[in-house]
Design a protein around this motif. Structure first.
Motif, PDB file in Angstrom:
ATOM      1  N   ASN A  41      -8.155  32.462 -23.721  1.00  0.00           N
ATOM      2  CA  ASN A  41      -7.377  33.478 -23.035  1.00  0.00           C
ATOM      3  C   ASN A  41      -8.162  34.045 -21.857  1.00  0.00           C
ATOM      4  O   ASN A  41      -7.616  34.231 -20.761  1.00  0.00           O
ATOM      5  N   TRP A  42      -9.448  34.333 -22.089  1.00  0.00           N
ATOM      6  CA  TRP A  42     -10.312  34.832 -21.012  1.00  0.00           C
ATOM      7  C   TRP A  42     -10.390  33.822 -19.870  1.00  0.00           C
ATOM      8  O   TRP A  42     -10.287  34.182 -18.685  1.00  0.00           O
ATOM      9  N   LEU A  43     -10.559  32.552 -20.207  1.00  0.00           N
ATOM     10  CA  LEU A  43     -10.678  31.507 -19.190  1.00  0.00           C
ATOM     11  C   LEU A  43      -9.395  31.390 -18.374  1.00  0.00           C
ATOM     12  O   LEU A  43      -9.432  31.318 -17.134  1.00  0.00           O
ATOM     13  N   ARG A  44      -8.254  31.398 -19.045  1.00  0.00           N
ATOM     14  CA  ARG A  44      -6.977  31.290 -18.345  1.00  0.00           C
ATOM     15  C   ARG A  44      -6.755  32.492 -17.428  1.00  0.00           C
ATOM     16  O   ARG A  44      -6.342  32.330 -16.267  1.00  0.00           O
ATOM     17  N   CYS A  45      -7.041  33.691 -17.938  1.00  0.00           N
ATOM     18  CA  CYS A  45      -6.836  34.893 -17.123  1.00  0.00           C
ATOM     19  C   CYS A  45      -7.798  34.936 -15.932  1.00  0.00           C
ATOM     20  O   CYS A  45      -7.437  35.415 -14.848  1.00  0.00           O
ATOM     21  N   THR A  46      -9.028  34.438 -16.132  1.00  0.00           N
ATOM     22  CA  THR A  46     -10.002  34.400 -15.042  1.00  0.00           C
ATOM     23  C   THR A  46      -9.547  33.447 -13.947  1.00  0.00           C
ATOM     24  O   THR A  46      -9.596  33.766 -12.753  1.00  0.00           O
ATOM     25  N   LEU A  47      -9.073  32.264 -14.355  1.00  0.00           N
ATOM     26  CA  LEU A  47      -8.653  31.260 -13.375  1.00  0.00           C
ATOM     27  C   LEU A  47      -7.387  31.677 -12.637  1.00  0.00           C
ATOM     28  O   LEU A  47      -7.214  31.348 -11.457  1.00  0.00           O
ATOM     29  N   THR A  48      -6.500  32.372 -13.317  1.00  0.00           N
ATOM     30  CA  THR A  48      -5.232  32.778 -12.697  1.00  0.00           C
ATOM     31  C   THR A  48      -5.276  34.202 -12.154  1.00  0.00           C
ATOM     32  O   THR A  48      -4.297  34.684 -11.612  1.00  0.00           O
ATOM     33  N   ARG A  49      -6.449  34.868 -12.355  1.00  0.00           N
ATOM     34  CA  ARG A  49      -6.645  36.233 -11.887  1.00  0.00           C
ATOM     35  C   ARG A  49      -5.631  37.209 -12.499  1.00  0.00           C
ATOM     36  O   ARG A  49      -5.180  38.146 -11.852  1.00  0.00           O
ATOM     37  N   LYS A  50      -5.295  36.969 -13.736  1.00  0.00           N
ATOM     38  CA  LYS A  50      -4.407  37.876 -14.459  1.00  0.00           C
ATOM     39  C   LYS A  50      -5.239  38.866 -15.265  1.00  0.00           C
ATOM     40  O   LYS A  50      -6.336  38.555 -15.723  1.00  0.00           O
ATOM     41  N   GLN A  51      -4.707  40.053 -15.443  1.00  0.00           N
ATOM     42  CA  GLN A  51      -5.398  41.077 -16.222  1.00  0.00           C
ATOM     43  C   GLN A  51      -5.300  40.753 -17.704  1.00  0.00           C
ATOM     44  O   GLN A  51      -4.242  40.386 -18.211  1.00  0.00           O
ATOM     45  N   ARG A  52      -6.420  40.914 -18.410  1.00  0.00           N
ATOM     46  CA  ARG A  52      -6.444  40.635 -19.836  1.00  0.00           C
ATOM     47  C   ARG A  52      -6.053  41.882 -20.611  1.00  0.00           C
ATOM     48  O   ARG A  52      -6.519  42.974 -20.324  1.00  0.00           O
ATOM     49  N   ASN A  53      -5.187  41.700 -21.607  1.00  0.00           N
ATOM     50  CA  ASN A  53      -4.736  42.813 -22.433  1.00  0.00           C
ATOM     51  C   ASN A  53      -5.502  42.804 -23.750  1.00  0.00           C
ATOM     52  O   ASN A  53      -5.002  42.393 -24.801  1.00  0.00           O
ATOM     53  N   ILE A  54      -6.760  43.251 -23.681  1.00  0.00           N
ATOM     54  CA  ILE A  54      -7.609  43.255 -24.870  1.00  0.00           C
ATOM     55  C   ILE A  54      -8.601  44.406 -24.748  1.00  0.00           C
ATOM     56  O   ILE A  54      -9.040  44.745 -23.634  1.00  0.00           O
ATOM     57  N   ALA A  55      -8.927  45.024 -25.870  1.00  0.00           N
ATOM     58  CA  ALA A  55      -9.830  46.170 -25.849  1.00  0.00           C
ATOM     59  C   ALA A  55     -11.213  45.752 -25.359  1.00  0.00           C
ATOM     60  O   ALA A  55     -11.696  44.657 -25.695  1.00  0.00           O
ATOM     61  N   PRO A  56     -11.888  46.592 -24.567  1.00  0.00           N
ATOM     62  CA  PRO A  56     -13.228  46.259 -24.068  1.00  0.00           C
ATOM     63  C   PRO A  56     -14.193  45.965 -25.211  1.00  0.00           C
ATOM     64  O   PRO A  56     -14.258  46.707 -26.191  1.00  0.00           O
ATOM     65  N   GLY A  57     -14.938  44.878 -25.074  1.00  0.00           N
ATOM     66  CA  GLY A  57     -15.959  44.536 -26.055  1.00  0.00           C
ATOM     67  C   GLY A  57     -15.431  44.031 -27.376  1.00  0.00           C
ATOM     68  O   GLY A  57     -16.213  43.851 -28.333  1.00  0.00           O
ATOM     69  N   PHE A  58     -14.126  43.738 -27.454  1.00  0.00           N
ATOM     70  CA  PHE A  58     -13.549  43.360 -28.742  1.00  0.00           C
ATOM     71  C   PHE A  58     -14.135  42.060 -29.274  1.00  0.00           C
ATOM     72  O   PHE A  58     -14.573  41.981 -30.430  1.00  0.00           O
ATOM     73  N   LEU A  59     -14.167  41.012 -28.455  1.00  0.00           N
ATOM     74  CA  LEU A  59     -14.621  39.710 -28.943  1.00  0.00           C
ATOM     75  C   LEU A  59     -16.104  39.727 -29.303  1.00  0.00           C
ATOM     76  O   LEU A  59     -16.511  39.164 -30.324  1.00  0.00           O
ATOM     77  N   SER A  60     -16.916  40.387 -28.509  1.00  0.00           N
ATOM     78  CA  SER A  60     -18.346  40.452 -28.830  1.00  0.00           C
ATOM     79  C   SER A  60     -18.570  41.257 -30.104  1.00  0.00           C
ATOM     80  O   SER A  60     -19.414  40.890 -30.937  1.00  0.00           O
ATOM     81  N   SER A  61     -17.829  42.346 -30.272  1.00  0.00           N
ATOM     82  CA  SER A  61     -17.952  43.133 -31.499  1.00  0.00           C
ATOM     83  C   SER A  61     -17.516  42.328 -32.714  1.00  0.00           C
ATOM     84  O   SER A  61     -18.150  42.393 -33.775  1.00  0.00           O
ATOM     85  N   LEU A  62     -16.431  41.576 -32.569  1.00  0.00           N
ATOM     86  CA  LEU A  62     -15.951  40.732 -33.665  1.00  0.00           C
ATOM     87  C   LEU A  62     -16.995  39.695 -34.049  1.00  0.00           C
ATOM     88  O   LEU A  62     -17.281  39.483 -35.240  1.00  0.00           O
ATOM     89  N   LEU A  63     -17.593  39.046 -33.064  1.00  0.00           N
ATOM     90  CA  LEU A  63     -18.608  38.030 -33.323  1.00  0.00           C
ATOM     91  C   LEU A  63     -19.814  38.624 -34.042  1.00  0.00           C
ATOM     92  O   LEU A  63     -20.253  38.102 -35.075  1.00  0.00           O
ATOM     93  N   ILE A  64     -20.347  39.710 -33.523  1.00  0.00           N
ATOM     94  CA  ILE A  64     -21.553  40.316 -34.109  1.00  0.00           C
ATOM     95  C   ILE A  64     -21.266  40.838 -35.512  1.00  0.00           C
ATOM     96  O   ILE A  64     -22.035  40.594 -36.450  1.00  0.00           O
TER      97      ILE A  64
END
Length: 339
Positions: free
Chosen positions: A289-312
């Motif tokens: 999702n991050w990759l697609r939004c970065t390439l298409t310059r779309k805003q991501r609808n996800i809480a800040p730091g969510f994925l890193s917090s989930l991983l840790i």
């Protein structure tokens, strides 16, 4: 089928929202007219004067006549499930057990027939363990409260947020579009749910390892595995403000206890390997999702730091067997009652 006059215990859990809780009680009193049983307000150790405010108002209004409305202390703030368990264990006046338990949020206001609709349905369908209401906002906007059980597939779909994937996995998505007729669902949000006492006797109460979130999901899953259905009834209508006690609408980051609850739900219900795979798949979907939004310059609808917090968080839980918020069970004093 139960006795000729089945009893219902309505439980309303208060945490620092005494004025709103009293509004909820007032609506519940109207909806309980003609139904045997009572209303139990559990103050979840607010420590802000809520218990005194609630008790004084109930007494002043005469609501406590015959034990119809009672106010008790939980003795500790163990979260949503633990607080409701205090009410379930307390039962009706004198400790009598009701036929049904109706859990109502302190910021929820049932229509005059909302409780009766749930009761009539459960009386008519012995195989149904739980029944829940149509929930709407103060302005009539629909609140989504009908769901499927989370799975590895739903974790990927919810993280990648990509139309073709969502269409492919449409029957695995956790949210179910709000039904317009009575149907069976996997689980319901706990704002307005009626439960059979006999089912809880069989499967147990809320798991108090959860502080907030996923506790309803896990309880409904236990019921489903025991062979009991959960039904959604749009005819039972309840207005709901939402997040009045948790402050969820103001979250800037997802709190640790949400990650704790998610990990514990998956590991308890499906095993640690399944929980780890669910997290890995979620992280993969989130990265795509991050990759697609970065390439298409779309805003991501996800809480800040969510994925890193989930991983840790989940990596630590997997490696250490850590259940971060498990609170040692104290000796809880007998519920304090004012009547």
């Amino acid at each position: 089928m139960t006795a000729e006059h089945p009893t219902v215990l309505t439980i309303i859990l208060n945490y620092k929202t005494a004025d709103m809780t009293l509004q909820s009680v007032e609506a519940a009193r109207t909806a309980m007219e003609g139904i045997a049983g009572g209303i139990l307000i559990v103050d979840n150790d607010s420590q802000d004067g809520s218990f005194e405010t609630l008790s004084a108002h109930v007494a002043k209004q005469g609501w406590d006549a015959g034990g119809r409305v009672r106010v008790i202390q939980s003795g500790r703030n163990g979260g949503f499930g633990a607080g409701n368990n205090v009410g379930i264990r307390a039962g009706l006046p004198g400790g009598a057990r009701p036929d049904y338990l109706y859990v109502l949020n302190s910021d929820a206001f049932p229509a005059a027939d909302a409780i009766g609709v749930l009761l009539d349905h459960l009386e008519a369908t012995p195989g149904t363990g739980f029944a829940g209401s149509y929930i709407h906002g103060p302005e009539g906007d629909t609140h989504l409260t009908s769901f499927r059980f989370p799975s590895i597939a739903s974790e990927f779909e919810g993280a990648i947020r990509f139309g073709p994937v969502s269409r492919l996995l449409k029957n695995r998505k956790v949210p179910i579009e709000t039904p317009t007729e009575t149907i069976q669902v996997d689980w319901l949000a706990g704002a307005s749910v009626m439960m059979r006492q006999s089912v809880l006797d069989e499967i147990g109460l809320f798991d108090e390892t959860f502080f907030l979130y996923f506790e309803e999901t896990e309880l409904f899953l236990r019921a489903a595995r025991a062979g009991y259905k959960t039904d959604y009834l749009p005819a039972s209508k309840v207005a709901h403000i939402g997040s009045a006690s948790t402050g969820m609408k103001e979250w800037k980051r997802v709190p640790d206890y949400w990650f704790d609850s998610r990990w514990y739900y998956f590991s308890k219900s499906h095993g640690r390997a399944y929980a780890a795979l669910a997290t890995a798949v979620h992280l993969l979907g989130g990265f795509l999702n991050w990759l697609r939004c970065t390439l298409t310059r779309k805003q991501r609808n996800i809480a800040p730091g969510f994925l890193s917090s989930l991983l840790i968080h989940d990596l630590r839980a997997l490696l250490t067997g850590h259940r971060a918020f498990k609170v040692p069970e104290p000796t809880v004093p007998a519920p304090q009652t004012r009547a």
